[in-house]
Design an enzyme around this catalytic site. Sequence first.
Site, PDB file in Angstrom:
ATOM      1  N   HIS A   1       0.843  -1.224   0.000  1.00  0.00           N
ATOM      2  CA  HIS A   1       0.000   0.000   0.000  1.00  0.00           C
ATOM      3  C   HIS A   1       0.870   1.264   0.000  1.00  0.00           C
ATOM      4  CE1 HIS A   1      -3.333  -2.662   1.277  1.00  0.00           C
ATOM      5  NE2 HIS A   1      -2.394  -3.211   2.033  1.00  0.00           N
TER       6      HIS A   1
ATOM      7  N   SER B   1      14.835  21.310 -16.709  1.00  0.00           N
ATOM      8  CA  SER B   1      13.654  22.143 -16.906  1.00  0.00           C
ATOM      9  C   SER B   1      14.063  23.424 -17.605  1.00  0.00           C
ATOM     10  CB  SER B   1      13.032  22.454 -15.547  1.00  0.00           C
ATOM     11  OG  SER B   1      12.294  23.649 -15.611  1.00  0.00           O
TER      12      SER B   1
END
Length: 460
Positions: A155, A276
Amino acid sequence: MKLWGGRFSKATHSEVEIFTASIEFDACLAEVDILGSIAHAKTLGHSGILTNDEVEKLCAGLTKLQKKIQDGKVQFQIAHEDIHMNIEKLLHDEIGELASKLHTGRSRNDQVALDLHLYLREKTTDIIHMIHALQTVLVEKAEVHVDTLLPGYTHLQRALPIRLAHHFLAYFWMFQRDIERLQDAMKRISLMPLGAGALAGSGFPLDRAYTAELLGFENIYENSLDAVSDRDFVVEFLSVAASIMMHLSRLSEELILWSSQEFSFIELDDAFCTGSSMMPQKKNPDVPELVRGKTGRVYGTLFSLLTILKGLPLAYNKDMQEDKEGLFDAIKTVTTCLSIYTPMIQTMKINTETMRSAVENDYSNATGLANYLTSRGVPFRHAHEIIGKIVSHCIEKKLLLAELPLKEYQKFSTVFAGDLYDVLKPEFSVDTCSVRGGTGKPAVIKQLEVVKQKIAALEK
Ligand code: ARG
């Protein structure tokens, strides 16, 4: 004039010509188409339909054409619709009227099926080798990181500490199953359709076993209708391609998470990242992201082909021409992804200290502590509850399990003794999982042996 033009009194509408043509995407079949034609010509000779001299001239012409295509010296034309008729036309230019005899006893329906079988056989072999290269790198990493511990998750919550080797080897096995799936699919890929003609079987006495032998096929289609209508082998290939992408995508997801600042478990090499345009500090895991993204295209292709086929009556229908673009795209996607993945895994940096400190600063040793109580006679369910309460208490007090004094432990259960702290060490927890296939050290070492045998078996 079209190769099939005899029956027509009008020229094809220009849009129809473009609409029905496949040459813009099936040109990549040129090489296998020629191989198939050479085998067909030889079969025509072997079966007494063409003379030896004719066969020799056809084969020489086809070989010459192969070379010209490889050297980029020919131009295919939309007017000739697909690769099969383009090659026949080009052969005509090369050797003259004899070229018109090549298509004896053959249809484009069995021809295109043959091409796809030959093409996929080659690509499947290539992909098996590429997966093998990736597996080899995963195993190399696993060998180096037998003693590197990190949290194992369920999980996406910390569950139990595991060995990093074990984590890498989990991916080895996924890819191993993909290899085995491809090897199994190969039995159906290696089926020879030629001699099926358009649908009913060739009207000439072709020795199909001879063709199969020339082309190295394991078997022959026993039913001509099936031979020209079958694209199951493409569906199978695409479903394995989807599985490979799914595995790469899961690994990608982990690499992306692990290279986030929050995890910092790994750092991908600069050569495999991009920046970026605005934020100077960024180093983005574009490669695994793109692999994850491209997985969708391959799934789409599988589904598209299944849908194309579901309503088709026997035998060949032009719908089947739609099998190609998706297939070629899937092959390109899987091969480029596998090829970029191997060096990316090889060069990534693993922050063993960060992994180590993660397992030392969490509650993933709680199960080990429950097992400690259980091995001292407390029923597991009760032990689970006691440890649950202790964890909750520790969270409240901002303490790790190892920081809670023995006296405090004994308030929860009198079974606790001083040796409980040994159990809390991550190594202890990991090595209790010593069952076959577990993350305990001897089990992982054993697993590495098995894995290396698999790697070696494929190299033979
Ligand atoms: N270009 C066609 C395809 O890719 C080849 C087979 C065409 N056969 C026919 N009868 N029109 O499927």
